[in-house]
Design a protein around this motif. Structure first.
Motif, PDB file in Angstrom:
ATOM      1  N   GLY A 197      27.602  49.198 -13.013  1.00  0.00           N
ATOM      2  CA  GLY A 197      27.870  47.900 -12.379  1.00  0.00           C
ATOM      3  C   GLY A 197      27.047  46.755 -12.916  1.00  0.00           C
ATOM      4  O   GLY A 197      27.194  45.618 -12.474  1.00  0.00           O
ATOM      5  N   SER A 257      26.078  43.989  -7.774  1.00  0.00           N
ATOM      6  CA  SER A 257      26.544  44.064  -9.162  1.00  0.00           C
ATOM      7  C   SER A 257      26.344  42.717  -9.852  1.00  0.00           C
ATOM      8  O   SER A 257      25.839  42.643 -10.974  1.00  0.00           O
ATOM      9  CB  SER A 257      28.026  44.469  -9.185  1.00  0.00           C
ATOM     10  OG  SER A 257      28.554  44.363 -10.488  1.00  0.00           O
ATOM     11  N   ARG A 258      26.707  41.649  -9.142  1.00  0.00           N
ATOM     12  CA  ARG A 258      26.553  40.312  -9.755  1.00  0.00           C
ATOM     13  C   ARG A 258      25.078  40.004 -10.007  1.00  0.00           C
ATOM     14  O   ARG A 258      24.736  39.433 -11.040  1.00  0.00           O
ATOM     15  CB  ARG A 258      27.166  39.254  -8.843  1.00  0.00           C
ATOM     16  CG  ARG A 258      28.669  39.410  -8.759  1.00  0.00           C
ATOM     17  CD  ARG A 258      29.384  38.084  -9.005  1.00  0.00           C
ATOM     18  NE  ARG A 258      30.814  38.311  -9.116  1.00  0.00           N
ATOM     19  CZ  ARG A 258      31.699  37.998  -8.168  1.00  0.00           C
ATOM     20  NH1 ARG A 258      31.297  37.430  -7.052  1.00  0.00           N
ATOM     21  NH2 ARG A 258      32.975  38.233  -8.364  1.00  0.00           N
ATOM     22  N   PRO A 281      31.580  47.211   0.454  1.00  0.00           N
ATOM     23  CA  PRO A 281      32.013  46.724  -0.861  1.00  0.00           C
ATOM     24  C   PRO A 281      31.521  45.310  -1.186  1.00  0.00           C
ATOM     25  O   PRO A 281      31.137  45.019  -2.327  1.00  0.00           O
ATOM     26  CB  PRO A 281      33.541  46.773  -0.775  1.00  0.00           C
ATOM     27  CG  PRO A 281      33.817  47.864   0.200  1.00  0.00           C
ATOM     28  CD  PRO A 281      32.707  47.808   1.209  1.00  0.00           C
ATOM     29  N   VAL A 282      31.503  44.437  -0.189  1.00  0.00           N
ATOM     30  CA  VAL A 282      31.101  43.058  -0.474  1.00  0.00           C
ATOM     31  C   VAL A 282      29.610  42.987  -0.829  1.00  0.00           C
ATOM     32  O   VAL A 282      29.188  42.183  -1.665  1.00  0.00           O
ATOM     33  CB  VAL A 282      31.475  42.127   0.718  1.00  0.00           C
ATOM     34  CG1 VAL A 282      30.644  42.422   1.942  1.00  0.00           C
ATOM     35  CG2 VAL A 282      31.414  40.676   0.326  1.00  0.00           C
ATOM     36  N   ARG A 283      28.825  43.882  -0.245  1.00  0.00           N
ATOM     37  CA  ARG A 283      27.391  43.959  -0.584  1.00  0.00           C
ATOM     38  C   ARG A 283      27.228  44.531  -2.003  1.00  0.00           C
ATOM     39  O   ARG A 283      26.393  44.073  -2.787  1.00  0.00           O
ATOM     40  CB  ARG A 283      26.689  44.860   0.446  1.00  0.00           C
ATOM     41  CG  ARG A 283      25.206  45.027   0.269  1.00  0.00           C
ATOM     42  CD  ARG A 283      24.464  43.752   0.659  1.00  0.00           C
ATOM     43  NE  ARG A 283      23.077  43.826   0.221  1.00  0.00           N
ATOM     44  CZ  ARG A 283      22.643  43.599  -1.012  1.00  0.00           C
ATOM     45  NH1 ARG A 283      23.494  43.277  -1.962  1.00  0.00           N
ATOM     46  NH2 ARG A 283      21.353  43.689  -1.302  1.00  0.00           N
ATOM     47  N   GLN A 320      29.360  44.221  -4.358  1.00  0.00           N
ATOM     48  CA  GLN A 320      29.793  43.169  -5.286  1.00  0.00           C
ATOM     49  C   GLN A 320      28.625  42.219  -5.567  1.00  0.00           C
ATOM     50  O   GLN A 320      28.359  41.855  -6.726  1.00  0.00           O
ATOM     51  CB  GLN A 320      30.965  42.403  -4.662  1.00  0.00           C
ATOM     52  CG  GLN A 320      31.542  41.342  -5.562  1.00  0.00           C
ATOM     53  CD  GLN A 320      32.640  40.570  -4.857  1.00  0.00           C
ATOM     54  OE1 GLN A 320      32.506  40.169  -3.702  1.00  0.00           O
ATOM     55  NE2 GLN A 320      33.744  40.363  -5.550  1.00  0.00           N
TER      56      GLN A 320
END
Ligand code: COA
Length: 260
Positions: free
Chosen positions: A142, A83-84, A76-78, A80
């Motif tokens: 995303g 997406s950013r 999930p952190v990857r 995120q």
């Protein structure tokens, strides 16, 4: 700088940036997203560039989405961060300060539709297909799709397209206000070139003022948006181009805008 996944070409003041991974339907892998972000920053900084055309290589796709092959192992952190990074690219396009035309000849799906929606004007071939198919992958858009599609086409259409994930043709995209103009495949290049030439000949600071007032002012409450507009209107009166445009009208001649 040479790009591995893009080509750029200048025709007078018009820069064309082409996503060049046709064997993968121009899917946006992380490297392509980074290169596009850099290419748009370069276009922003280059005063000789007045208009950008964004295209996809080959006949089949503008961009068929984010690169699915990279996603399967993401924590999930990857996801995120990805997406950013995608959203930052879309903001670099949307806030370029110069008009960006998306030339859509084929599939604009997922991140491709999001990229097209970050552009200011979308011109499509009648063969183009649009969609946010992420739901079929167990995902949600995303790169800004839930936000820009809602702003462009309204909540009903955004929910329909994102929830059902179906492709729509160019004619429906035009009816929904997603596409400005639909033309035959043969006429697409000439239509985009003519539009880009018109924008390249316009007053750059006035174009920038319109982009800021509509895009950034459009995100505010109306009083603030109107203040944005007044500020841009007043700033136009500090430009040589405003004097040239008004004088040329009164003297019944064609204006020549310099960007000052
Ligand atoms: N990510 C990674 N690779 C992609 C891709 C994507 N989003 N879209 C297409 N490709 C690749 C395919 O894997 C295939 O590669 P391969 O030849 O090495 O196997 C190549 O591009 C051609 O695509 P293919 O699916 O064979 O073409 P098609 O004409 O049968 O179908 C689409 C075209 C656009 C309908 C289909 O490719 C598709 O559904 N793509 C994904 C769209 C999507 O879900 N986008 C959102 C991603 S979040």
């Amino acid at each position: 700088m040479a790009f591995r996944n893009l080509t750029t070409a200048d025709r007078a003041a018009v820069r064309t940036i082409t996503v060049n991974r046709p064997d993968k339907l121009n899917a946006l892998n992380q490297e392509t997203i980074a290169e596009l972000t850099l290419a748009f920053r370069q276009a922003a900084q280059d005063d000789a560039v007045r208009v950008v055309v964004l295209a996809g290589a080959g006949e089949k796709a503008f961009v068929a989405g984010a690169d699915i092959s990279e996603m399967t192992a993401w924590a999930p952190v990857r996801a995120q961060a990805a997406s950013r990074a995608g959203q930052d690219l879309m903001l670099a396009v949307e806030r370029l300060g110069k008009p960006v035309i998306a030339k859509v000849q084929g599939y604009a799906l997922g991140g491709g539709m999001e990229l097209a929606m970050a552009c200011h004007i979308r011109v499509a071939s009648e063969k183009a297909k649009f969609g946010q198919p992420e739901i079929g992958l167990g995902l949600i858009p995303g790169f800004g799709g839930t936000q820009r599609l809602t702003r462009l086409a309204g909540r009903g259409a955004a929910l329909e397209l994102c929830l059902l994930g179906q492709q729509i043709d160019a004619a429906r995209a035009e009816r929904l206000g997603i596409v400005a103009r639909v033309v035959s495949a043969e006429d697409l290049d000439a239509t985009v070139d003519a539009m880009a030439d018109q924008l390249a000949a316009a007053a750059p600071l006035a174009l920038k003022g319109i982009l800021e007032a509509v895009i950034e002012g459009g995100e505010c409450a109306i009083d603030q948006g109107l203040a944005f507009e007044t500020q841009g209107f007043a700033i136009a009166f500090s430009t040589d181009d405003m004097r040239e445009g008004t004088s040329a009208f009164l003297e019944r001649r064609k204006a020549s805008f310099k960007g000052s």
